[in-house]
Design a protein around this motif. Structure first.
Motif, PDB file in Angstrom:
ATOM      1  N   VAL A   1      38.914  53.627  30.452  1.00  0.00           N
ATOM      2  CA  VAL A   1      39.553  52.459  31.064  1.00  0.00           C
ATOM      3  C   VAL A   1      38.797  52.048  32.323  1.00  0.00           C
ATOM      4  O   VAL A   1      38.584  50.860  32.563  1.00  0.00           O
ATOM      5  N   THR A   2      38.361  53.019  33.134  1.00  0.00           N
ATOM      6  CA  THR A   2      37.627  52.672  34.361  1.00  0.00           C
ATOM      7  C   THR A   2      36.303  51.990  34.039  1.00  0.00           C
ATOM      8  O   THR A   2      35.812  51.192  34.835  1.00  0.00           O
ATOM      9  N   GLU A   3      35.726  52.287  32.878  1.00  0.00           N
ATOM     10  CA  GLU A   3      34.437  51.708  32.503  1.00  0.00           C
ATOM     11  C   GLU A   3      34.569  50.371  31.778  1.00  0.00           C
ATOM     12  O   GLU A   3      33.591  49.645  31.622  1.00  0.00           O
ATOM     13  N   LEU A   4      35.784  50.030  31.323  1.00  0.00           N
ATOM     14  CA  LEU A   4      35.985  48.754  30.640  1.00  0.00           C
ATOM     15  C   LEU A   4      35.890  47.598  31.631  1.00  0.00           C
ATOM     16  O   LEU A   4      36.318  47.696  32.772  1.00  0.00           O
ATOM     17  N   SER A   5      35.341  46.509  31.157  1.00  0.00           N
ATOM     18  CA  SER A   5      35.269  45.298  31.961  1.00  0.00           C
ATOM     19  C   SER A   5      36.621  44.607  31.912  1.00  0.00           C
ATOM     20  O   SER A   5      37.256  44.542  30.866  1.00  0.00           O
ATOM     21  N   SER A   6      37.037  44.065  33.053  1.00  0.00           N
ATOM     22  CA  SER A   6      38.337  43.388  33.085  1.00  0.00           C
ATOM     23  C   SER A   6      38.308  42.042  32.350  1.00  0.00           C
ATOM     24  O   SER A   6      39.351  41.487  32.068  1.00  0.00           O
ATOM     25  N   ASN A   7      37.125  41.538  32.041  1.00  0.00           N
ATOM     26  CA  ASN A   7      37.077  40.291  31.271  1.00  0.00           C
ATOM     27  C   ASN A   7      36.644  40.540  29.832  1.00  0.00           C
ATOM     28  O   ASN A   7      36.581  39.628  29.038  1.00  0.00           O
ATOM     29  N   LYS A   8      36.342  41.777  29.491  1.00  0.00           N
ATOM     30  CA  LYS A   8      35.953  42.107  28.127  1.00  0.00           C
ATOM     31  C   LYS A   8      36.562  43.466  27.782  1.00  0.00           C
ATOM     32  O   LYS A   8      36.048  44.506  28.137  1.00  0.00           O
ATOM     33  N   GLY A   9      37.685  43.437  27.099  1.00  0.00           N
ATOM     34  CA  GLY A   9      38.347  44.671  26.717  1.00  0.00           C
ATOM     35  C   GLY A   9      39.718  44.816  27.342  1.00  0.00           C
ATOM     36  O   GLY A   9      40.625  45.365  26.731  1.00  0.00           O
ATOM     37  N   LEU A  10      39.884  44.328  28.549  1.00  0.00           N
ATOM     38  CA  LEU A  10      41.195  44.326  29.194  1.00  0.00           C
ATOM     39  C   LEU A  10      41.569  42.891  29.542  1.00  0.00           C
ATOM     40  O   LEU A  10      40.690  42.064  29.795  1.00  0.00           O
ATOM     41  N   ARG A  11      42.852  42.607  29.568  1.00  0.00           N
ATOM     42  CA  ARG A  11      43.299  41.245  29.811  1.00  0.00           C
ATOM     43  C   ARG A  11      42.995  40.764  31.218  1.00  0.00           C
ATOM     44  O   ARG A  11      42.762  39.584  31.427  1.00  0.00           O
ATOM     45  N   SER A  12      42.997  41.689  32.202  1.00  0.00           N
ATOM     46  CA  SER A  12      42.706  41.266  33.576  1.00  0.00           C
ATOM     47  C   SER A  12      42.397  42.495  34.438  1.00  0.00           C
ATOM     48  O   SER A  12      42.646  43.637  34.031  1.00  0.00           O
ATOM     49  N   GLN A  13      41.893  42.248  35.636  1.00  0.00           N
ATOM     50  CA  GLN A  13      41.641  43.309  36.610  1.00  0.00           C
ATOM     51  C   GLN A  13      42.958  43.962  37.028  1.00  0.00           C
ATOM     52  O   GLN A  13      43.009  45.156  37.277  1.00  0.00           O
ATOM     53  N   GLU A  14      44.041  43.175  37.062  1.00  0.00           N
ATOM     54  CA  GLU A  14      45.359  43.722  37.418  1.00  0.00           C
ATOM     55  C   GLU A  14      45.786  44.815  36.450  1.00  0.00           C
ATOM     56  O   GLU A  14      46.325  45.830  36.854  1.00  0.00           O
ATOM     57  N   PHE A  15      45.544  44.612  35.149  1.00  0.00           N
ATOM     58  CA  PHE A  15      45.901  45.627  34.169  1.00  0.00           C
ATOM     59  C   PHE A  15      45.060  46.885  34.349  1.00  0.00           C
ATOM     60  O   PHE A  15      45.541  47.995  34.173  1.00  0.00           O
ATOM     61  N   LYS A  16      43.807  46.702  34.695  1.00  0.00           N
ATOM     62  CA  LYS A  16      42.934  47.851  34.951  1.00  0.00           C
ATOM     63  C   LYS A  16      43.479  48.675  36.122  1.00  0.00           C
ATOM     64  O   LYS A  16      43.563  49.900  36.047  1.00  0.00           O
ATOM     65  N   VAL A  17      43.881  47.992  37.182  1.00  0.00           N
ATOM     66  CA  VAL A  17      44.455  48.681  38.354  1.00  0.00           C
ATOM     67  C   VAL A  17      45.780  49.342  37.976  1.00  0.00           C
ATOM     68  O   VAL A  17      46.038  50.483  38.370  1.00  0.00           O
ATOM     69  N   LEU A  18      46.610  48.642  37.205  1.00  0.00           N
ATOM     70  CA  LEU A  18      47.895  49.219  36.798  1.00  0.00           C
ATOM     71  C   LEU A  18      47.717  50.502  35.984  1.00  0.00           C
ATOM     72  O   LEU A  18      48.523  51.417  36.087  1.00  0.00           O
TER      73      LEU A  18
END
Length: 192
Positions: free
Chosen positions: A58-75
């Protein structure tokens, strides 16, 4: 916070920790931590192999490719606990939410408030055994425990230990990865 470690001299096994309610609160608070927050504190190395790999992916996923947003990555990688569960003397860097509406939704006692102070009802001394069993303590309880463990009194030493962030993280990590000997595995390295 300061605790008294009761250790077996012959093999350096920590039998139990004698501590005030602040240490009991600290140990109890492990149950409130979100797993992603624990992994962040341990820098992705909890010794729970598949969970560590999931966290790092998850830390290595891009927030614009793979995750819906940077907020979800932080969550996911740095989740917070509810303010009601935060301790007044929290020594670990666990993030708390700023969502004040949750306080109105639930009728919790704030552990940091002067009316509460934590989860443990004190002032009282607690015994925390090497396998993380927490009980109120008396001198008789300590002697009874030593008898049950078949430890002679001449093989026991008491050591005062300061528990800070480094020691706290070590206890948290050992509690996640050990089935017993949590305190022995985490605190012996800090005892001189």
């Amino acid at each position: 916070m300061v605790v008294k470690v009761v250790r077996r001299k012959s093999n350096e096994q920590i039998l139990f920790v004698e501590a005030e309610e602040d240490f009991a609160d600290f140990v109890f608070s492990f149950l409130t931590f979100p797993l992603g927050g624990v992994l962040r504190m341990l820098q992705g190395f909890s010794s729970i192999f598949s969970i560590d790999k999931l966290y790092r992916s998850v830390t290595e996923l891009s927030s614009n490719k793979g995750l819906r947003s940077q907020e979800f990555k932080v969550l996911l990688t740095n989740p917070s606990i509810s303010r009601q569960l935060e301790l007044r003397h929290q020594i670990l860097p666990i993030r708390t939410s700023n969502y004040k509406e949750s306080i109105k939704l639930y009728n919790f006692v704030d552990p940091k408030s002067p009316n509460s102070g934590g989860y443990a009802n004190g002032p009282i001394t607690f015994m925390v055994t090497d396998d993380m069993v927490v009980t109120p303590m008396s001198s008789i309880d300590a002697i009874s425990y030593l008898e049950r463990m078949k430890v002679p009194l001449n093989d026991v030493e008491e050591i005062v230990v300061n528990i800070g962030q480094k020691e706290g993280l070590s206890i948290l990590k050992a509690s996640l990865t050990s089935t017993s000997d949590v305190l022995t595995n985490s605190l012996n390295q800090y005892i001189g």
